[in-house]
Scaffold this active site. Structure first.
Site, PDB file in Angstrom:
ATOM      1  N   ASN A  11     -31.426  -6.953 -56.787  1.00 49.48           N
ATOM      2  CA  ASN A  11     -31.668  -7.255 -55.266  1.00 49.48           C
ATOM      3  C   ASN A  11     -32.451  -6.156 -54.621  1.00 49.48           C
ATOM      4  O   ASN A  11     -31.634  -5.367 -54.135  1.00 49.48           O
ATOM      5  CB  ASN A  11     -30.459  -8.010 -54.656  1.00 49.48           C
ATOM      6  CG  ASN A  11     -30.688  -8.345 -53.133  1.00 49.48           C
ATOM      7  OD1 ASN A  11     -31.849  -8.478 -52.983  1.00 49.48           O
ATOM      8  ND2 ASN A  11     -29.465  -8.565 -52.717  1.00 49.48           N
ATOM      9  N   LYS A  13     -33.725  -6.611 -51.671  1.00 50.94           N
ATOM     10  CA  LYS A  13     -33.386  -6.654 -50.121  1.00 50.94           C
ATOM     11  C   LYS A  13     -34.741  -6.520 -49.450  1.00 50.94           C
ATOM     12  O   LYS A  13     -35.785  -6.837 -49.949  1.00 50.94           O
ATOM     13  CB  LYS A  13     -32.285  -5.800 -49.609  1.00 50.94           C
ATOM     14  CG  LYS A  13     -31.060  -5.839 -50.417  1.00 50.94           C
ATOM     15  CD  LYS A  13     -29.735  -5.090 -49.945  1.00 50.94           C
ATOM     16  CE  LYS A  13     -28.425  -5.429 -50.891  1.00 50.94           C
ATOM     17  NZ  LYS A  13     -27.227  -4.892 -50.270  1.00 50.94           N
ATOM     18  N   HIS A  97     -25.955 -14.541 -49.879  1.00 49.50           N
ATOM     19  CA  HIS A  97     -25.634 -13.192 -49.855  1.00 49.50           C
ATOM     20  C   HIS A  97     -25.013 -12.776 -48.545  1.00 49.50           C
ATOM     21  O   HIS A  97     -24.999 -13.475 -47.541  1.00 49.50           O
ATOM     22  CB  HIS A  97     -26.974 -12.458 -49.910  1.00 49.50           C
ATOM     23  CG  HIS A  97     -26.667 -10.970 -50.169  1.00 49.50           C
ATOM     24  ND1 HIS A  97     -26.210  -9.922 -49.156  1.00 49.50           N
ATOM     25  CD2 HIS A  97     -26.535 -10.271 -51.394  1.00 49.50           C
ATOM     26  CE1 HIS A  97     -25.923  -8.894 -49.728  1.00 49.50           C
ATOM     27  NE2 HIS A  97     -26.348  -9.010 -50.938  1.00 49.50           N
ATOM     28  N   GLU A  99     -25.065 -10.378 -46.544  1.00 49.59           N
ATOM     29  CA  GLU A  99     -25.894 -10.288 -45.478  1.00 49.59           C
ATOM     30  C   GLU A  99     -26.613 -11.610 -44.602  1.00 49.59           C
ATOM     31  O   GLU A  99     -26.762 -11.434 -43.343  1.00 49.59           O
ATOM     32  CB  GLU A  99     -27.187  -9.062 -45.892  1.00 49.59           C
ATOM     33  CG  GLU A  99     -26.425  -7.598 -46.152  1.00 49.59           C
ATOM     34  CD  GLU A  99     -27.090  -7.164 -47.318  1.00 49.59           C
ATOM     35  OE1 GLU A  99     -28.237  -7.275 -47.821  1.00 49.59           O
ATOM     36  OE2 GLU A  99     -26.594  -6.108 -47.956  1.00 49.59           O
ATOM     37  N   GLU A 169     -19.369 -10.056 -54.729  1.00 48.76           N
ATOM     38  CA  GLU A 169     -19.664  -8.691 -53.932  1.00 48.76           C
ATOM     39  C   GLU A 169     -18.830  -8.410 -53.080  1.00 48.76           C
ATOM     40  O   GLU A 169     -19.050  -8.999 -51.881  1.00 48.76           O
ATOM     41  CB  GLU A 169     -21.011  -8.764 -53.569  1.00 48.76           C
ATOM     42  CG  GLU A 169     -22.159  -9.315 -54.517  1.00 48.76           C
ATOM     43  CD  GLU A 169     -23.509  -8.818 -54.256  1.00 48.76           C
ATOM     44  OE1 GLU A 169     -24.383  -7.903 -54.892  1.00 48.76           O
ATOM     45  OE2 GLU A 169     -23.906  -8.963 -53.090  1.00 48.76           O
ATOM     46  N   GLY A 175     -23.463  -0.959 -50.425  1.00 49.11           N
ATOM     47  CA  GLY A 175     -24.317   0.017 -50.064  1.00 49.11           C
ATOM     48  C   GLY A 175     -23.422   1.020 -49.767  1.00 49.11           C
ATOM     49  O   GLY A 175     -24.015   2.087 -48.637  1.00 49.11           O
ATOM     50  N   SER A 214     -22.395  -1.410 -54.960  1.00 48.92           N
ATOM     51  CA  SER A 214     -22.559   0.009 -55.437  1.00 48.92           C
ATOM     52  C   SER A 214     -22.510   0.042 -56.886  1.00 48.92           C
ATOM     53  O   SER A 214     -21.837   1.304 -57.449  1.00 48.92           O
ATOM     54  CB  SER A 214     -21.501   0.889 -54.573  1.00 48.92           C
ATOM     55  OG  SER A 214     -21.622   0.982 -53.416  1.00 48.92           O
TER      56      SER A 214
HETATM   57  P1  13P Z   1     -25.747  -2.226 -53.562  1.00 51.48           P
HETATM   58  O1  13P Z   1     -25.921  -2.016 -55.025  1.00 51.48           O
HETATM   59  O2  13P Z   1     -26.792  -1.295 -52.772  1.00 51.48           O
HETATM   60  O3  13P Z   1     -24.339  -1.651 -53.107  1.00 51.48           O
HETATM   61  O4  13P Z   1     -25.865  -3.619 -52.867  1.00 51.48           O
HETATM   62  C1  13P Z   1     -25.200  -4.644 -53.427  1.00 51.48           C
HETATM   63  C2  13P Z   1     -25.986  -5.863 -53.099  1.00 51.48           C
HETATM   64  O5  13P Z   1     -25.644  -6.261 -52.026  1.00 51.48           O
HETATM   65  C3  13P Z   1     -26.572  -6.673 -54.174  1.00 51.48           C
HETATM   66  O6  13P Z   1     -26.798  -7.807 -53.686  1.00 51.48           O
END
Ligand code: 13P
Length: 252
Positions: A11, A13, A97, A99, A169, A175, A214
């Site tokens: 992903n 983002k 997601h 976010e 997640e 992150g 992560s």
């Molecule tokens: P990270 O791998 O950067 O922690 O992000 C995870 C994520 O939100 C994947 O959709």
């Protein structure tokens, strides 16, 4: 146990210009061309999908989007439809997601509609669920995530559900460099599978459940050996060719 084919999803983002996306696609493809024992998908920003189509449509790497609206077309300024994603050779789309839930106020009702619309267009939805730190520390994580799964998927038939991918997640692990322990991740993925069994019976054994938060080349192996974890949804570590290719190799 059912024979679930592993899925490693990147992903990106809100990262990568068109040129950066092209460079990644060319380099990554070269590194993973012998990988036939698992599925790989790159979920790119809308602006990079067309270049991924050019570079990857004929390859073993699938193309995915990070969001979509549930209507096929119409007066929905700023939105992208499932039909448009099909046009761009997408076969996967991330839905719900954390976010999007947090910053864009997407709720379970909207997310459920998006999942259904994706399936109706033969796109594979990667439905994201996961608790925040307060819920985890308050011992409420399992109940919360089970509730998300039920609300987001309740309307689907077993044969539709079979095509859904779920990504667990935990928000506090995204992150932050803090991964859930393989044990905690397994515990939640197993709880998700039992929730799915409640909705769709034995089909639950065929649904792929990913862990995200992560994930890196250094910790993917211990996650992949867990019985209910069928792959990963990877953010930061999917942005660099070397690291993501190494992660894929270590997942095998
Ligand atoms: P990270 O791998 O950067 O922690 O992000 C995870 C994520 O939100 C994947 O959709």
């Amino acid at each position: 146990m059912a024979n679930r084919r592993p899925l490693l999803a990147g992903n990106w983002k809100m990262h990568k210009t068109i040129q950066e996306a092209r460079d990644f696609a060319v380099g990554f493809q070269e590194k993973v061309q012998d990988v036939t024992d698992l599925d790989m998908v790159i979920c790119a920003p809308f602006t990079a999908l067309s270049v991924l189509k050019e570079e990857l449509e004929e390859s073993i790497i699938h193309i995915g989007a990070q969001n979509m609206y549930y209507q096929p077309k119409g007066a929905f300024t700023g939105e992208i439809s499932p039909l448009m994603l099909l046009d761009l050779a997408c076969t996967y789309v991330i839905i719900g997601h954390s976010e999007r839930r947090e910053y864009f106020k997407e709720d379970d009702e909207l997310i459920a509609r998006k999942v259904k619309a994706a399936l109706d267009m033969s796109l594979t939805p990667i439905l994201c669920v996961g608790e925040n730190l307060a819920l985890r520390e308050g011992g409420k994580a399992l109940g919360f995530v089970r509730g998300q799964v039920e609300k987001d998927l309740m309307e689907l038939t077993p044969s539709e559900l079979q095509k859904v991918v779920i990504a667990y997640e935990p928000i506090w692990a995204i992150g932050t460099g803090k991964t859930a322990s393989a044990r905690d991740a397994q515990e939640m993925c197993s709880a998700i599978r039992s929730t799915l069994a409640g909705i769709a019976g034995s089909v639950a054994q065929e649904i792929r459940i990913l862990y995200g938060g992560s994930v890196k080349s250094g910790n993917i192996a211990e996650l992949m050996v867990q019985p209910d974890i069928d792959g990963a949804l990877v953010g930061g570590a999917s942005l660099e060719v070397e690291e993501f290719a190494q992660l894929i190799q270590n997942a095998r």
